[in-house]
Design a protein around this motif. Structure first.
Motif, short mmCIF file in Angstrom:
data_model
loop_
_atom_site.label_atom_id
_atom_site.label_comp_id
_atom_site.label_asym_id
_atom_site.label_seq_id
_atom_site.Cartn_x
_atom_site.Cartn_y
_atom_site.Cartn_z
N SER A 1 -8.81 -42.70 13.72
CA SER A 1 -9.53 -42.87 14.89
C SER A 1 -9.24 -42.15 16.09
CB SER A 1 -9.24 -44.61 15.26
OG SER A 1 -8.04 -44.89 15.67
N THR A 2 -8.08 -41.44 16.06
CA THR A 2 -7.83 -40.39 17.20
C THR A 2 -8.64 -39.19 17.03
OG1 THR A 2 -6.29 -38.96 15.64
CG2 THR A 2 -5.38 -41.11 16.95
N GLY A 3 -9.40 -38.91 16.10
CA GLY A 3 -10.35 -37.88 16.01
C GLY A 3 -9.62 -36.68 15.66
N LEU A 4 -8.38 -36.55 15.22
CA LEU A 4 -7.63 -35.46 14.91
C LEU A 4 -7.42 -35.09 13.84
CD1 LEU A 4 -4.88 -35.98 18.03
CD2 LEU A 4 -6.89 -34.44 17.84
N VAL A 5 -7.79 -35.84 12.73
CA VAL A 5 -7.32 -35.52 11.38
C VAL A 5 -8.25 -34.40 10.68
CG1 VAL A 5 -7.44 -36.72 8.98
CG2 VAL A 5 -6.93 -38.03 10.70
N ASP A 6 -7.49 -33.53 10.22
CA ASP A 6 -8.01 -32.43 9.72
C ASP A 6 -8.32 -32.73 8.02
OD1 ASP A 6 -9.31 -30.00 8.45
OD2 ASP A 6 -7.68 -28.83 9.20
N TYR A 7 -9.37 -33.33 7.74
CA TYR A 7 -9.77 -33.78 6.38
C TYR A 7 -9.61 -32.68 5.11
CZ TYR A 7 -11.21 -38.25 8.48
OH TYR A 7 -10.76 -39.37 9.06
N SER A 8 -9.97 -31.56 5.55
CA SER A 8 -9.81 -30.44 4.73
C SER A 8 -8.26 -29.91 4.33
CB SER A 8 -10.32 -29.07 5.19
OG SER A 8 -9.46 -28.50 6.31
N THR A 9 -7.37 -30.54 4.93
CA THR A 9 -5.70 -30.45 4.51
C THR A 9 -5.49 -31.36 3.81
OG1 THR A 9 -5.07 -31.12 6.48
CG2 THR A 9 -5.58 -28.89 6.81
N LEU A 10 -6.28 -32.47 3.66
CA LEU A 10 -5.61 -33.62 2.66
C LEU A 10 -5.81 -33.29 1.13
CD1 LEU A 10 -7.15 -36.48 4.77
CD2 LEU A 10 -4.72 -35.63 4.80
N PRO A 11 -4.95 -33.68 0.44
CA PRO A 11 -5.04 -33.39 -1.01
C PRO A 11 -6.22 -33.82 -1.62
CG PRO A 11 -2.92 -34.71 -0.36
CD PRO A 11 -3.91 -34.71 0.57
N THR A 12 -6.87 -33.19 -2.43
CA THR A 12 -7.99 -33.57 -3.13
C THR A 12 -7.84 -34.91 -4.22
OG1 THR A 12 -8.77 -31.36 -3.15
CG2 THR A 12 -9.96 -32.67 -4.82
N PRO A 13 -8.54 -35.76 -4.24
CA PRO A 13 -8.42 -36.70 -4.91
C PRO A 13 -8.58 -36.30 -6.55
CG PRO A 13 -10.07 -37.60 -3.10
CD PRO A 13 -9.73 -36.05 -3.16
N THR A 14 -7.84 -37.01 -7.29
CA THR A 14 -7.82 -36.79 -8.69
C THR A 14 -8.43 -37.66 -9.46
OG1 THR A 14 -5.56 -37.46 -9.40
CG2 THR A 14 -5.84 -34.95 -8.52
N VAL A 15 -9.24 -37.54 -10.48
CA VAL A 15 -9.73 -38.76 -11.30
C VAL A 15 -8.79 -38.87 -12.61
CG1 VAL A 15 -11.66 -39.80 -12.60
CG2 VAL A 15 -11.84 -38.27 -10.51
#
Length: 195
Positions: free
Chosen positions: A181-195
């Protein structure tokens, strides 16, 4: 010395029983920590113990980080997120310490090296720089621990751990949402989910 067949059979059964008894000795102390242990609330697995350790570690670095947000951030939103981290982790920390005591699980008293590094990063930062480090490190950490907590919640055989994991899943989810909710999360740096 001559033995009759019956005596040899009895002696053989005795040796076999003695060998079995040696194999099924229940380990105590550190050896028991390495595997499953039985409690009055159900079996306690290594993953159950790991969950308790991870939740304790989370409090050891997120409480100070949340307090720092009150002083080092210029953003009311980041300050609010920090306040929630302090409040929620203070309560969760008391719960995990009580539960670990009940179940005989040893808990750490200092953040792990990664967490200490994140605190070191934050310690000299102020304003927007602090906010970005705070959100980046905390959102990434919450995403990783969420998977662990959810897996233990789904598979534990221990009633107390199941109840605690339910609380922990809800807290981690709340914190991820607050950080986002801060608007500061850079989603591109988060680990890619694995299946």
């Amino acid at each position: 010395m001559r033995f009759r067949f019956g005596e040899l059979l009895v002696f053989g059964v005795f040796l076999f029983a003695a060998a079995i008894a040696v194999v099924v000795v229940v380990p105590r102390g550190e050896a028991a920590q390495a595997g499953w242990t039985q409690t009055q609330w159900g079996p306690l697995s290594p993953a159950d113990r790991d969950l308790l350790v991870r939740v304790r570690w989370a409090g050891l670095w997120e409480i100070p980080a949340g307090r720092w947000a009150q002083d080092r951030s210029n953003s009311d939103k980041v300050k609010d997120v920090g306040m929630h981290l302090v409040t929620d982790h203070t309560k969760l920390d008391a719960e995990v310490r009580a539960l670990a005591d009940k179940l005989g699980v040893l808990l750490p008293n200092e953040p792990n090296p990664d967490q200490q590094g994140w605190l070191d990063e934050m310690s000299g930062a102020r304003g927007p720089q602090f906010d970005q480090i705070f959100v980046d490190r905390l959102r990434n950490a919450h995403g990783k621990v969420f998977a662990v907590v959810a897996a233990v919640r789904a598979g534990t055989r221990n009633d107390l751990v199941r109840e605690f994991a339910t609380t922990a899943v809800n807290v981690v989810m709340k914190h991820m949402s607050l950080l986002e909710s801060t608007g500061l999360v850079d989603y591109s740096t988060l680990p890619t989910p694995t299946v």
